[in-house]
Design an enzyme around this catalytic site. Structure first.
Site, short mmCIF file in Angstrom:
data_model
loop_
_atom_site.label_atom_id
_atom_site.label_comp_id
_atom_site.label_asym_id
_atom_site.label_seq_id
_atom_site.Cartn_x
_atom_site.Cartn_y
_atom_site.Cartn_z
N ASN A 218 44.97 44.81 33.63
CA ASN A 218 43.56 43.85 34.80
C ASN A 218 42.54 44.89 35.12
OD1 ASN A 218 41.63 42.36 36.22
ND2 ASN A 218 43.16 40.54 36.64
N HIS B 262 39.68 45.62 39.35
CA HIS B 262 39.28 46.84 40.53
C HIS B 262 38.66 47.69 40.14
CE1 HIS B 262 42.24 44.28 42.90
NE2 HIS B 262 42.86 44.32 41.99
N HIS C 163 38.31 38.94 35.13
CA HIS C 163 37.70 37.95 36.07
C HIS C 163 36.82 38.10 36.96
CE1 HIS C 163 39.31 35.11 39.32
NE2 HIS C 163 38.11 34.79 39.34
N ARG D 242 34.36 36.00 37.76
CA ARG D 242 34.32 35.15 39.57
C ARG D 242 32.39 34.63 39.77
NH1 ARG D 242 38.30 35.76 43.19
NH2 ARG D 242 37.22 34.46 44.90
N ARG E 44 31.58 39.30 41.98
CA ARG E 44 31.89 40.12 43.13
C ARG E 44 32.38 41.99 42.28
NH1 ARG E 44 37.54 38.15 46.38
NH2 ARG E 44 35.84 36.87 47.28
N GLU F 166 39.72 35.21 32.55
CA GLU F 166 39.94 34.24 33.85
C GLU F 166 39.02 33.93 34.03
OE1 GLU F 166 41.95 36.74 36.98
OE2 GLU F 166 43.47 37.34 35.18
N THR G 184 43.26 35.80 44.10
CA THR G 184 43.38 34.41 43.78
C THR G 184 45.10 34.10 43.95
OG1 THR G 184 42.80 35.14 41.52
CG2 THR G 184 44.09 32.82 41.73
N GLU H 21 50.45 30.58 32.78
CA GLU H 21 50.45 31.84 33.29
C GLU H 21 51.31 31.73 34.50
OE1 GLU H 21 47.45 35.33 33.27
OE2 GLU H 21 48.83 36.13 35.05
N HIS I 101 50.88 38.31 39.32
CA HIS I 101 50.74 38.35 40.02
C HIS I 101 50.88 39.01 41.54
CE1 HIS I 101 47.40 37.25 43.07
NE2 HIS I 101 47.98 37.55 44.05
N GLN J 238 46.27 44.90 40.32
CA GLN J 238 45.99 46.25 40.97
C GLN J 238 47.47 47.27 41.10
OE1 GLN J 238 47.75 45.89 44.80
NE2 GLN J 238 46.25 46.99 45.66
N1 PXP Z 1 47.12 37.02 36.46
C1 PXP Z 1 45.94 36.40 36.38
C2 PXP Z 1 45.69 34.65 36.87
C3 PXP Z 1 45.12 36.25 38.41
O1 PXP Z 1 44.01 36.08 38.70
C4 PXP Z 1 45.24 38.33 38.76
C5 PXP Z 1 44.12 38.06 39.76
O2 PXP Z 1 43.30 38.91 39.39
C6 PXP Z 1 45.97 38.87 37.44
C7 PXP Z 1 46.92 38.41 36.56
C8 PXP Z 1 46.50 40.17 38.44
O3 PXP Z 1 47.14 40.51 39.66
P1 PXP Z 1 47.41 41.75 40.43
O4 PXP Z 1 46.00 42.32 40.01
O5 PXP Z 1 48.39 41.32 41.80
O6 PXP Z 1 48.58 42.94 39.43
#
Ligand code: PXP
Length: 265
Positions: free
Chosen positions: A9, A12, A45, A47, A51, A72, A103, A153, A216, A239
């Site tokens: 992801n 960030h 994602h 949003r 953001r 997402e 989220t 998920e 997450h 993250q």
């Molecule tokens: N999966 C989904 C559906 C999410 O919304 C997120 C956060 O954006 C993640 C995975 C990744 O989470 P993290 O950034 O905590 O690894």
């Protein structure tokens, strides 16, 4: 055991860019680097408040990515129309509150049943497979199947929070999670319960014909727990990888996570 797909992801990277509203760091460079370092999928994602990821990022990533793109999005109509036009490899429906930092909690597949059913139908009409980001309960698995999703998920936020409160210095820092300030034995029990709920939800989802991803709060220290659950075939991680890349570079950060999430039979 089935192969594990690592979805990286890269939201960030856009968070950092948007902090200055400039064009640095370059999201496409993140895409290419993650791809070269062994990511199997790119997750972003879009949003409602834009953001981090912008509409132009989604278009550019779709046009340039050699990897499948897991997009997402919320069940907001305007967003669903954009996603249906863009046609990512998969759409993952997530809950969205403007005031939240990230989220928090899975999609309420009971409260928003009709909206989700409609969203899935719209996405399917555009030939986009759908995953639902849900809490790990048997009821949510059954409802996700009934609503027509191909995949779920599992939200691993609670597991990750419990893990951090038990195994890191988090409880003694500014970021201690107040509602989890509990004796160690209690944290330990709740962590076991949370892992069991993920395992049971994954097993049930698999049995009723849903593919199972998780995500997450997963990081280099806790991800091994997910690797033990054979029904989970995909992890979406953001993250922790981007945080590590500040010190070691994105390529090494992805390679290291890829190593931890590779199943050797
Ligand atoms: N999966 C989904 C559906 C999410 O919304 C997120 C956060 O954006 C993640 C995975 C990744 O989470 P993290 O950034 O905590 O690894």
């Amino acid at each position: 055991m089935a192969k594990m797909t690592l979805g990286v992801n890269i939201d960030h990277v856009a968070v950092l860019r948007e902090a200055r509203r400039v064009n640095d760091p370059d999201i496409l460079q993140a895409l290419y680097t993650a791809c070269q370092a062994g990511a199997d999928q790119i997750t972003i994602h879009l949003r409602e408040d834009r953001r981090h990821i912008q509409d132009s990022d989604v278009k550019n990533i779709m046009a340039s990515s050699k990897l499948p793109v897991n997009l997402e999005c919320s069940i907001n109509k305007e967003i669903l129309n954009i996603v249906s036009t863009i046609k990512p490899h998969r759409a993952t429906l997530v809950p969205e509150k403007r005031e939240e930092i990230t989220t928090e909690g899975g999609l309420d597949v009971f409260k928003y049943e009709e909206e989700i059913r409609f969203a899935i139908e719209q996405l399917h009409d555009s030939l986009i497979p759908v995953s639902l980001f849900v809490d790990p309960t048997i009821e949510a698995m059954d409802k996700s199947k009934e609503l027509g999703a191909e995949m779920v998920e599992l939200h691993t936020g609670r597991f990750a929070n419990l893990w951090a409160m038990l195994h890191s210095n988090l409880p003694h820092s500014n970021h201690s999670i107040k509602e989890l300030e509990l004796p160690r034995y209690e944290l330990s029990e709740r962590l076991e319960e949370s892992l069991l709920s993920i395992k049971e939800a994954a097993t049930h989802a698999n049995k009723i014909g849903l593919e199972v991803a998780a995500g997450h709060g997963l990081n280099y220290h806790n991800v091994h727990e997910m690797m033990k659950i054979e029904e989970i075939i995909e992890l979406n991680i953001g993250q922790s990888i981007i945080a590590r890349s500040v010190f070691s570079g994105l390529s090494d950060a992805v390679k290291e996570m890829k190593e931890l999430t590779t199943r050797h039979d």
